[in-house]
Design an enzyme around this catalytic site. Structure first.
Site, PDB file in Angstrom:
ATOM      1  N   TYR A 139      62.836   3.314 -32.176  1.00  0.00           N
ATOM      2  CA  TYR A 139      61.646   2.857 -32.895  1.00  0.00           C
ATOM      3  C   TYR A 139      61.337   1.440 -32.471  1.00  0.00           C
ATOM      4  CZ  TYR A 139      58.725   1.768 -37.060  1.00  0.00           C
ATOM      5  OH  TYR A 139      57.715   1.392 -37.917  1.00  0.00           O
ATOM      6  N   LYS A 199      59.342   6.123 -30.675  1.00  0.00           N
ATOM      7  CA  LYS A 199      58.084   5.844 -31.366  1.00  0.00           C
ATOM      8  C   LYS A 199      57.712   4.415 -31.012  1.00  0.00           C
ATOM      9  CE  LYS A 199      55.939   4.774 -35.801  1.00  0.00           C
ATOM     10  NZ  LYS A 199      56.144   4.454 -37.236  1.00  0.00           N
ATOM     11  N   ILE A 214      53.409   9.244 -35.025  1.00  0.00           N
ATOM     12  CA  ILE A 214      53.915   8.954 -36.376  1.00  0.00           C
ATOM     13  C   ILE A 214      52.948   7.932 -36.934  1.00  0.00           C
ATOM     14  CG2 ILE A 214      55.824   8.053 -37.743  1.00  0.00           C
ATOM     15  CD1 ILE A 214      57.697   8.951 -35.457  1.00  0.00           C
ATOM     16  N   SER A 242      58.953   2.467 -41.810  1.00  0.00           N
ATOM     17  CA  SER A 242      58.502   1.181 -42.369  1.00  0.00           C
ATOM     18  C   SER A 242      57.715   1.363 -43.664  1.00  0.00           C
ATOM     19  CB  SER A 242      57.653   0.440 -41.348  1.00  0.00           C
ATOM     20  OG  SER A 242      58.395   0.142 -40.180  1.00  0.00           O
ATOM     21  N   ASN A 243      56.866   2.389 -43.738  1.00  0.00           N
ATOM     22  CA  ASN A 243      56.030   2.574 -44.921  1.00  0.00           C
ATOM     23  C   ASN A 243      56.799   3.016 -46.152  1.00  0.00           C
ATOM     24  OD1 ASN A 243      53.124   2.119 -44.023  1.00  0.00           O
ATOM     25  ND2 ASN A 243      53.907   3.458 -42.419  1.00  0.00           N
ATOM     26  N   SER A 268      55.064   1.508 -31.634  1.00  0.00           N
ATOM     27  CA  SER A 268      53.992   1.055 -32.522  1.00  0.00           C
ATOM     28  C   SER A 268      53.294  -0.192 -32.023  1.00  0.00           C
ATOM     29  CB  SER A 268      54.564   0.789 -33.926  1.00  0.00           C
ATOM     30  OG  SER A 268      55.071   1.968 -34.494  1.00  0.00           O
ATOM     31  N   GLY A 313      52.714   5.185 -32.375  1.00  0.00           N
ATOM     32  CA  GLY A 313      53.093   4.687 -33.683  1.00  0.00           C
ATOM     33  C   GLY A 313      51.932   4.367 -34.592  1.00  0.00           C
TER      34      GLY A 313
END
Length: 310
Positions: A151, A179, A222, A60-61, A181, A205
């Site tokens: 994810y 992952k 992560i 995402s980043n 988040s 996450g």
């Protein structure tokens, strides 16, 4: 690059150990919003000095949703080339359709990835039932040349992958982890418990709940904050697995404020802003994301100062 390809060829699905800390690296842009690969190399030289397990590229980043297909693949290729030997390259490969996700997985494999981080489809979120998601991830895993890490990021997708779907998918020979988040520690603990016999690895996450995640059986994280405070995030991971609970808790509490600033409060623009204070190139986000106002910058700086990182 040859070492990285050799690592890929030696990986046999569930055998890949993804435990440890990964920064989901930002994509550096020039002010005209083109990708600046010299700045990526600059950042990678610094990150390579930190004991990360590897790098998540096109998470995402990275603002992958604003990039073309070729850009997504090229950034992975360059990161794999620049990464220190032995680092795991986990490439974000999710697309809205199953067929495009499969195609992206194959392209990311050829670009030098070792594992693939696949976000769930979400545009038709009301139709993303447990059955639909199981069918999607199963088809992707069946055709992917590399291991799949699911994810779950409900804040961005509006979809929380159901626990029953995760448990069913954990049995697939080519799905090695998730992952998560969402920040729901009860949910994460439920996944760890229910998949204990499936050789399935769960990654936190966010650095904001990293200690709690380790305490319920996660194997790593992560964490956006690792782009900025990589040494400290790795240190927390070490402390979480030690007997020094007080030191682990003290560091976790110090990381909460800065982590909040570079995730849900100010997002990618906040992360890129804070990178500049620690010697990295952050640069501008790609529109429609906007750079922060002076007041917002000061708010982030204040959180880092209160936690004694600035």
């Amino acid at each position: 690059m040859e070492y990285q390809r050799a690592l890929s060829s030696s990986i046999s699905r569930k055998s890949l150990d993804i435990s440890g800390i990964y920064p989901p690296i930002c994509t550096p842009y020039n002010h005209d919003e083109s990708i600046t690969f010299d700045k990526l190399e600059y950042n990678m030289k610094k990150w390579n000095q930190i004991p990360f397990k590897g790098y998540v590229v096109q998470g995402s980043n990275a603002e992958w949703c604003f990039q073309s297909w070729d850009e997504r693949v090229q950034v992975v290729r360059e990161t794999a080339r620049l990464a220190a030997p032995g680092r795991v390259i986990m490439a974000g490969s999710g697309c809205e359709s199953t067929r495009d996700t499969i195609r992206m997985c194959k392209d990311m494999s050829e670009a030098g990835a070792h594992a693939l981080l696949v976000v769930n489809p979400f545009y038709f979120k009301d139709n993303m039932t447990s059955d639909a998601l199981v069918a999607h991830f199963t088809a992707v895993a069946d055709h992917s040349p590399l291991p799949i890490v699911m994810y779950n990021v409900p804040r961005n997708t509006g979809v929380d992958i159901p626990v029953d779907a995760v448990v069913k998918l954990a049995q697939h020979h080519n799905i090695i982890g998730i992952k998560d988040s969402g920040g729901d520690i009860t949910r994460i603990a439920s996944i760890v418990f229910a998949t204990a016999s499936s050789d399935f690895q769960v990654l936190a996450g966010s650095a904001g709940f990293l200690l709690a995640a380790y305490n319920v059986g996660c194997v790593g994280g992560i964490c956006a904050l690792a782009n900025v405070l990589g040494e400290e995030t790795c240190r927390l991971a070490d402390l979480a697995q030690s007997n020094d609970l007080k030191a682990a808790m003290d560091l976790q509490l110090r990381l909460v404020g800065p982590n909040s600033c570079v995730t849900k409060r100010f997002g990618v623009p906040g992360l890129k802003t804070s990178m500049e204070w620690f010697g990295y190139y952050g640069g501008p986000p790609r529109s429609p994301l906007q750079s922060l106002s002076d007041n917002q910058v000061q708010a982030i700086k204040s959180e880092f100062q209160k936690s004694f990182f600035l």
